[in-house]
Design a protein around this motif. Sequence first.
Motif, mmCIF file in Angstrom:
data_model
loop_
_atom_site.group_PDB
_atom_site.id
_atom_site.type_symbol
_atom_site.label_atom_id
_atom_site.label_comp_id
_atom_site.label_asym_id
_atom_site.label_seq_id
_atom_site.Cartn_x
_atom_site.Cartn_y
_atom_site.Cartn_z
ATOM 1 N N ILE A 300 15.329 -6.460 -5.572
ATOM 2 C CA ILE A 300 14.714 -7.461 -4.675
ATOM 3 C C ILE A 300 14.707 -6.946 -3.245
ATOM 4 C CG2 ILE A 300 14.818 -9.850 -3.855
ATOM 5 C CD1 ILE A 300 16.389 -10.482 -6.384
ATOM 6 N N ASP A 301 15.753 -6.233 -2.892
ATOM 7 C CA ASP A 301 15.854 -5.673 -1.542
ATOM 8 C C ASP A 301 14.641 -4.790 -1.240
ATOM 9 O OD1 ASP A 301 17.468 -5.357 0.851
ATOM 10 O OD2 ASP A 301 17.658 -3.255 0.232
ATOM 11 N N VAL A 302 14.304 -3.910 -2.167
ATOM 12 C CA VAL A 302 13.168 -3.004 -1.934
ATOM 13 C C VAL A 302 11.851 -3.778 -1.993
ATOM 14 C CG1 VAL A 302 11.995 -0.906 -2.690
ATOM 15 C CG2 VAL A 302 14.482 -1.055 -2.847
ATOM 16 N N MET A 303 11.759 -4.719 -2.957
ATOM 17 C CA MET A 303 10.541 -5.553 -3.033
ATOM 18 C C MET A 303 10.290 -6.242 -1.695
ATOM 19 S SD MET A 303 11.046 -7.355 -6.807
ATOM 20 C CE MET A 303 9.733 -8.561 -6.656
ATOM 21 N N ASN A 304 11.358 -6.722 -1.113
ATOM 22 C CA ASN A 304 11.245 -7.448 0.149
ATOM 23 C C ASN A 304 10.958 -6.511 1.317
ATOM 24 O OD1 ASN A 304 11.702 -9.930 1.806
ATOM 25 N ND2 ASN A 304 13.311 -8.607 2.662
ATOM 26 N N ASP A 305 11.728 -5.437 1.400
ATOM 27 C CA ASP A 305 11.625 -4.558 2.569
ATOM 28 C C ASP A 305 10.282 -3.831 2.642
ATOM 29 O OD1 ASP A 305 14.148 -5.371 3.064
ATOM 30 O OD2 ASP A 305 15.130 -3.463 2.568
ATOM 31 N N MET A 306 9.738 -3.493 1.493
ATOM 32 C CA MET A 306 8.520 -2.675 1.470
ATOM 33 C C MET A 306 7.282 -3.518 1.149
ATOM 34 S SD MET A 306 9.318 0.453 2.164
ATOM 35 C CE MET A 306 10.716 0.178 3.228
ATOM 36 N N HIS A 307 7.450 -4.804 1.236
ATOM 37 C CA HIS A 307 6.441 -5.747 0.792
ATOM 38 C C HIS A 307 5.070 -5.483 1.405
ATOM 39 C CE1 HIS A 307 4.570 -9.776 1.592
ATOM 40 N NE2 HIS A 307 4.591 -9.746 0.283
ATOM 41 N N ARG A 308 5.054 -5.057 2.657
ATOM 42 C CA ARG A 308 3.769 -4.950 3.332
ATOM 43 C C ARG A 308 2.865 -3.860 2.729
ATOM 44 N NH1 ARG A 308 1.500 -2.212 6.756
ATOM 45 N NH2 ARG A 308 2.191 -0.286 7.737
ATOM 46 N N TYR A 309 3.491 -2.922 2.022
ATOM 47 C CA TYR A 309 2.686 -1.854 1.421
ATOM 48 C C TYR A 309 2.008 -2.290 0.122
ATOM 49 C CZ TYR A 309 4.779 1.202 4.866
ATOM 50 O OH TYR A 309 5.152 1.776 6.039
ATOM 51 N N THR A 310 2.583 -3.283 -0.527
ATOM 52 C CA THR A 310 2.021 -3.671 -1.829
ATOM 53 C C THR A 310 1.149 -4.927 -1.751
ATOM 54 O OG1 THR A 310 4.068 -4.908 -2.289
ATOM 55 C CG2 THR A 310 3.882 -2.686 -3.200
ATOM 56 N N HIS A 311 1.446 -5.788 -0.800
ATOM 57 C CA HIS A 311 0.838 -7.118 -0.792
ATOM 58 C C HIS A 311 -0.698 -7.054 -0.749
ATOM 59 C CE1 HIS A 311 1.740 -11.510 0.169
ATOM 60 N NE2 HIS A 311 0.437 -11.446 -0.084
ATOM 61 N N GLY A 312 -1.310 -7.660 -1.727
ATOM 62 C CA GLY A 312 -2.765 -7.818 -1.713
ATOM 63 C C GLY A 312 -3.543 -6.645 -2.272
ATOM 64 N N LEU A 313 -2.857 -5.552 -2.616
ATOM 65 C CA LEU A 313 -3.613 -4.406 -3.136
ATOM 66 C C LEU A 313 -4.145 -4.704 -4.532
ATOM 67 C CD1 LEU A 313 -1.719 -1.132 -2.145
ATOM 68 C CD2 LEU A 313 -3.385 -2.479 -0.860
ATOM 69 N N LYS A 314 -5.366 -4.228 -4.766
ATOM 70 C CA LYS A 314 -5.967 -4.422 -6.085
ATOM 71 C C LYS A 314 -5.572 -3.263 -7.008
ATOM 72 C CE LYS A 314 -10.065 -6.953 -4.673
ATOM 73 N NZ LYS A 314 -11.539 -6.882 -4.573
#
Lengths: 457, 558
Positions: A300-314
């Motif tokens: 969860i830590d990595v999901m949260n910290d790096m969230h901006r790189y994954t959010h919304g990508l198709k």
Amino acid sequence: MLDITPKEIKPRTALRINPAKTCQPIGAMYAALGIHGCLPHSHGSQGCCSYHRMHLTRHFKEPVMASTSSFTEGSSVFGGLANLSQAINTIFTVYNPEVIAVHTTCLSEVIGDDIPNIIAKAVSEGTVPEGKFVFHANTPSFAGSHMTGFSSMVRAMVHYFSEKTGAESGQVNIIPGFVNPADMREIKRIASEMGVPALLFPDTSDVLDTPLTGKYDFYPPGGVTIKQLRTTGDSLRTLALGPFASEAAGAYLDEKCDVPCDILDLPIGIAATDRFVHALKNVAAQDVPASINYDRGRLIDVMNDMHRYTHGLKVAVFGDPDHVTSMVEFLLDLNMKPVHVVTGTPGNRFERRMTEILEGRLPDSNFSANADLFLLHQWIKNEPVDLLIGNTYGKYIARAEDLPFVRFGFPTLDRIGHQFKPHVGYTGALHLLESILNAIMDRQDRDATDETLELVM
Amino acid sequence: MSDSKDNTQTAGSALIPLPDPSPVLKEMLDIYPPKVARKRAKHIRVNDPHDVPEVEANVRTIPGIITQRGCCYAGCKGVVIGPIKDLVQIVHGPIGCSYYAWGTRRNLANQDPSVESYMPYCFSTDLTEDEIIFGGEKKLRAAIQEAYELFHPKAIAVFSTCPVGLIGDDVHAVARQAKADLGINVFGFSCEGYKGVSQSAGHHIANNGVFKNMVGIKEPETPFTNPFRINVLGEYNIGGDAWEIERVLTRCGIEVVATFSGNALYDQIGQSHHANLNVVMCHRSINYMAEMMETKFGIPWIKVNFIGADSMSKSLRKIAQYFDDAGLSERVEAVIAEELSALKAVREDVTRRCSGKLALCYAGGSRSHHWRELFKDIEMRLVSAGYEFAHRDDYEGSRVASSIKVDADSRNIEELAVEADPERYRPRKTQEQVAVLEENGLKLATYDGMMPDMEANAIVIDDISHHEMEKMIEFYKPDIFCSGIKDKFVIEKMGVPCKQIHSYDYGGPYAGYKGAANFYRDIDTMINSSARRFLKAPWESQPELQANFAVRPEKKKG
């Protein structure tokens, strides 16, 4: 690369182009390798056995042993009894396995060879040594896919070996599905951390991930033993991971020996792993230990910290149905958009599950069972994506469309890692997330100008 | 033998004769049931290059034996036809057969934007239960139609798989009808996996189909003018071999009309009857074509080997000798001198480290012989070899071809009745010219086989089994073992480097001069890789190390 694939999608009813599946026997061969001291045997033409061994070897980079009935034109006319009888004799004499796992092929299925009868004959004639076994699964190549073959071979293990004696074993069966040895090892680790005495079948860890020592073990130390398989009928419960790979065996064990079965998604990604851990917790009737909670927390830590790189990508995802189902859910949990989803394996069940997962979160997503990579590519041409996730065959599409590409599932013929890094569990999800993030970040670096290149990301 | 390995030869010294290997042969066969042992014994021979013994070959593998062999379909679609890049190839059967032949052989093809290449595509009718029960012809017809509408190819080939043969689909009738309806060339191959005893049957079926449906159907837009024009037969461009061969040939002024079938275009094969010579690389997979083209069009053939620098030079000289042209011979000699000189440094460097090392090689139907030449270049010894699907003539030479008995498995493979083409048959050489060439040592239309080139007491094994392979490694403890992917990691686990000579371990090219350099370097890196030095942990081999692994600083005495 793939320049002649048109954007316009015309319906096809007969021509399969660039499949996202292969045929049943390879799955059966892989499952059989998860039994200790087992030699898988392909009852058909030599090419089947050769192709399956070739393909499994290229995926695992490990020896894959199997024998063949070496059909000729004569056997295809007169039937394969003589070939299989002779093969059983040759195999026990020369290769001395504990057990032979026979699977059929399209050829022997069309001929209609009666395998149980041939095995019974071999036993009655004394070709099968005392204490050794021959068992079989029917795996016609013209039905289902390699997933079906895997599933049928695991079911055959229950059919031939599981017994209910009434003894209290306190053990839980886990059917891990068509996953890599590293995944099987990780599933065992999680169960052990949870205090659950688990029996995994099949189990290819220490079979297809053996060390280099200078000495070759024809039968490596891993694999479930026949003795252990017998005890599966006395287990408390079965956790069948991945309905396509594991439900048939789990449900049959329930029917045959009254062992209740939970059918779960493959524990890939956070939500599916949560459900798996929860199921283990229910069985163990004790709290989830700190070690597992820590694993989860790190994810969860990595999901949260790096969230901006994954959010919304198709994302476009393809592969085996059990893998793809859990991956799609994980991508949604990363706030990514799996807009195109394909499995080659036929089955309405996949589409029903996709509808459940995508409903309310990404209802317009394209998904299809019994589809191929030609269609997936056309979908991508019509609605471009930021990332492609799938097996090695996605490489052509990734190049054609210049997409970052994460290798996931079977087969992975051109990268290293899947042999020893699990994709299941929280740790596995972290590995997957790492691959996804690094692919995205590598792409950002590649596409950056000198001015926009980020040192810190 | 394992002892003698420690006394490996240094460059230039005389070779120690190979020991009599009979004891290991006996040990190797002991494990088999008596009937199996009797059969296997005929496939295993101790070589005498001056009196080559008879080797049983091209017969059934015993069921249950772990073999390297594949099937007829693999030989036809996988090997011979697969590389033809602008031909749509539809596999009629369940999905697996087409799937496994998808990008898995390394027959590279250049992607010219003006040519539609189907190399990264995999086509199948993906037969399901219904079609197996009710027949698959309707689906095949529809699949051909769909392929045509999507791609409008020049031609479509259809391949039958095992169940198709059993359910009785007539792929040839479907193909004929499609050809009439679509106005493009559509043809089928009855290469069901169960035919013959190995891939070899598929090669033959492929040769027949290519000869009937492709060779001679196209006239060139501009006539060929270079008299030194050849077809390279049995060269599949694994790792780019055909490109390197063509580079060297072009330098010499020799034009390649068609390569069968590496990087080939449909039209190149169509006009291949305009060549003036066929040179045969992989004898096993393509000798049928060479013979049929000679009968129909009058094109002579010679066996060549472009693998290995010295053998490449020898082959170039053979071609020059055939064309009998002073200018060509001069160019060939100049090219050989230049190429060998460019290769000299790496060859000498690698030879220093590899000379006298032992190699074993079991693969294919011609490769072991070819690869021997590369090892010879760097003074390594091929002490045992064999083939996966060869026939007796590949081992013993063309002289035995007529005495090979045709068994039930071979009889089912069609032999085309070929006659001289009434208009296009044109003998390239008069009988007198042929006589002169032969007098001067150029043998036309013949192959001497592998065994006359192998050492006395070398072991030759046909269709080697897994068990025999393990025994050979134990006996010779070779420095390198050449085989394929199914054996690769078994051999590596035993601590012996394995060179895949079907896929080149994803390297290459290995043909020609530049290829030879690649091979020398690759063999050098494999033999001298560091990883195997760590097989034994320090605490296993040197327990005393434990006591003094850390150096303690001297205490200062104050």
